[in-house]
Motif scaffolding. Structure first.
Motif, PDB file in Angstrom:
ATOM      1  N   PRO A  23      32.316  43.252  19.448  1.00  0.00           N
ATOM      2  CA  PRO A  23      31.351  43.190  20.566  1.00  0.00           C
ATOM      3  C   PRO A  23      31.805  42.336  21.742  1.00  0.00           C
ATOM      4  CG  PRO A  23      30.562  41.911  18.677  1.00  0.00           C
ATOM      5  CD  PRO A  23      31.735  42.710  18.203  1.00  0.00           C
ATOM      6  N   ALA A  24      32.484  41.216  21.471  1.00  0.00           N
ATOM      7  CA  ALA A  24      32.921  40.366  22.581  1.00  0.00           C
ATOM      8  C   ALA A  24      33.961  41.073  23.436  1.00  0.00           C
ATOM      9  CB  ALA A  24      33.484  39.051  22.046  1.00  0.00           C
ATOM     10  N   TRP A  88      26.091  59.677  27.034  1.00  0.00           N
ATOM     11  CA  TRP A  88      24.641  59.589  26.838  1.00  0.00           C
ATOM     12  C   TRP A  88      24.267  59.193  25.410  1.00  0.00           C
ATOM     13  CZ3 TRP A  88      20.435  58.642  29.265  1.00  0.00           C
ATOM     14  CH2 TRP A  88      19.199  58.949  28.682  1.00  0.00           C
ATOM     15  N   PRO A  89      24.751  59.884  24.368  1.00  0.00           N
ATOM     16  CA  PRO A  89      24.363  59.453  23.013  1.00  0.00           C
ATOM     17  C   PRO A  89      24.875  58.063  22.664  1.00  0.00           C
ATOM     18  CG  PRO A  89      26.011  61.203  22.907  1.00  0.00           C
ATOM     19  CD  PRO A  89      25.550  61.122  24.325  1.00  0.00           C
ATOM     20  N   LEU A  93      23.754  52.832  21.446  1.00  0.00           N
ATOM     21  CA  LEU A  93      24.358  51.646  20.847  1.00  0.00           C
ATOM     22  C   LEU A  93      24.173  50.434  21.761  1.00  0.00           C
ATOM     23  CD1 LEU A  93      27.667  53.284  19.558  1.00  0.00           C
ATOM     24  CD2 LEU A  93      25.755  52.494  18.133  1.00  0.00           C
ATOM     25  N   SER A  94      24.401  50.629  23.043  1.00  0.00           N
ATOM     26  CA  SER A  94      24.232  49.530  23.989  1.00  0.00           C
ATOM     27  C   SER A  94      22.771  49.093  24.083  1.00  0.00           C
ATOM     28  CB  SER A  94      24.741  49.950  25.378  1.00  0.00           C
ATOM     29  OG  SER A  94      26.120  50.264  25.332  1.00  0.00           O
ATOM     30  N   VAL A 104      26.509  47.021  16.351  1.00  0.00           N
ATOM     31  CA  VAL A 104      26.389  48.359  16.939  1.00  0.00           C
ATOM     32  C   VAL A 104      27.041  48.452  18.319  1.00  0.00           C
ATOM     33  CG1 VAL A 104      24.342  49.031  15.635  1.00  0.00           C
ATOM     34  CG2 VAL A 104      24.076  47.807  17.803  1.00  0.00           C
ATOM     35  N   ALA A 105      28.071  47.674  18.571  1.00  0.00           N
ATOM     36  CA  ALA A 105      28.769  47.795  19.854  1.00  0.00           C
ATOM     37  C   ALA A 105      29.383  49.183  19.988  1.00  0.00           C
ATOM     38  CB  ALA A 105      29.859  46.732  19.955  1.00  0.00           C
ATOM     39  N   PRO A 106      29.379  49.757  21.182  1.00  0.00           N
ATOM     40  CA  PRO A 106      29.981  51.078  21.372  1.00  0.00           C
ATOM     41  C   PRO A 106      31.488  51.022  21.221  1.00  0.00           C
ATOM     42  CG  PRO A 106      29.320  50.154  23.474  1.00  0.00           C
ATOM     43  CD  PRO A 106      28.781  49.237  22.425  1.00  0.00           C
TER      44      PRO A 106
END
Length: 379
Positions: A23-24, A88-89, A93-94, A104-106
């Motif tokens: 995520p970072a 879009w999908p 996550l964001s 749940v980071a993209p």
């Protein structure tokens, strides 16, 4: 080298130097762009959290080699800068991260093998997941769901594992539909070994997808991380069979956290492989489904009217509420005057006088010398 190619090389590098979901690093790339972020990661000129995520592999600069190796294997790297990117999908996550959901980071990019474009394949797609040690009952239902969803033009996503996943993919392939496999290892890892032919077939007609670079071996934690992509890239997730603790329940939980539709199929109450499904339904985390029609209704598939086969349609289903009340007040034997029909239907006589001719024209009523009666043979 053009900027577009430089962005692809930068993201290839970043995929290898950090273990997803990182995520970072995702936030760092979002703030500075992939090219600047990659350069700063290489020289450790980045915030502490980003350094922690990249320190162990910062020197693993195999970006161009990975791209060449992938191209030789007919695999492409799809990046957010591409038109094919399923923006879009993945936004779910964001959004979930913004609500405080962890893990749940993209993805920074996705390796893809196959002719299906990701932006098209995710359109109203359904995920089918479940136990690896599936029963015959579970595999049959997964294959049936995959077949009939694909037959109606619904892309089927799953994880290519033994059991339910494999049955769902095979069902979709049997209908010559689109199916997409999300992996928890490199696309070239050949895992699971007994599904190499299946994955090759999916790669010829649909798509095999992974955020892990070439050569990445399978690992349990990678399959759990991969599950967020199965949940995010689809409109809804169907759990066909699952134990109380399973990857399928993990996917269902992630789908729910992302605001996606979660469904579960019931099974025998004596089957441990259905206990997870029953728990999801009992705890209100999933909607019970038993057919493709119910899946489509629950997932809100546009243009797919739901018809319960246990409730055949009648002609009177076409009538409006007032017309139906007037029709019910009529008798098939004795004719009734308009005033009596109005009293029994609870509708003003003036309204009844306008509805009865319409019912006559549609074949539901007939006028006699002493009043109106229901036309027999019409239900």
């Amino acid at each position: 080298m053009g900027e577009f190619e430089a962005e692809r090389i930068a993201r290839s590098y970043l995929l290898r130097v950090a273990e997803p979901p990182a995520p970072a690093l995702v936030d760092f790339v979002g703030e500075h762009g992939p090219i600047v972020a990659a350069e700063r990661v290489r020289r450790a000129g980045c915030p502490p959290k980003v350094r922690d995520e990249t320190a162990a592999r910062r020197a693993h600069d195999y970006a161009e080699r990975d791209l060449e190796r992938a191209a030789a294997d007919e695999t492409r790297l799809v990046i957010p800068e591409d038109d094919e990117w399923p923006a879009w999908p993945l936004l779910s996550l964001s959004v979930a991260r913004g609500r405080g959901v962890s893990g749940v980071a993209p993805p920074l990019a996705l390796w893809v093998r196959g002719p299906a474009r990701l932006d098209e394949a995710v359109d109203q797609a359904i995920a089918i997941v479940g136990a690896r040690a599936a029963t015959e009952y579970g595999e049959h239902n997964a294959a049936e769901l995959g077949y009939h969803l694909a037959g109606r033009g619904i892309p089927v996503f799953s994880g290519a594992a033994y059991g339910i996943d494999g049955a769902a993919h095979r069902g979709a392939l049997g209908a010559s539909g689109t199916t997409v496999a999300l992996l928890g290892c490199g696309i070239d890892a050949g895992y699971p070994a007994q599904h190499t032919t299946l994955l090759r077939t999916i790669g010829r007609t649909g798509a095999v997808v992974s955020e892990y670079p070439p050569g990445t071996p399978p690992a349990r934690h990678r399959f759990l991380v991969r599950n967020r992509l199965i949940a995010a890239l689809t409109e809804g997730t169907v759990v066909v069979e699952a134990g109380r603790r399973s990857g399928a329940r993990n996917t269902a939980g992630t789908a729910g956290a992302l605001g996606k539709v979660v469904m579960a199929m019931p099974g025998p109450v004596t089957s441990g492989m259905s206990s997870g499904c029953h728990a999801l339904i009992r705890e209100g985390q999933a909607t019970l489904v038993t057919s493709v029609d119910e899946v489509l209704e629950t997932a809100g598939r546009l243009g797919q009217p739901f018809t319960d086969p246990a409730k055949p349609r009648r002609r009177t289903d076409e009538l409006g509420p007032e017309a139906l009340r007037v029709h019910d007040a009529l008798s098939g034997r004795a004719a009734k005057p308009e005033e009596r029909v109005a009293a029994e239907a609870g509708i003003p006589v003036e309204r009844v006088r306008s509805l009865l001719p319409e019912l006559e024209l549609d074949g539901f009523a007939e006028r006699g010398d002493s009043g109106w009666r229901r036309r027999t043979g019409k239900t």
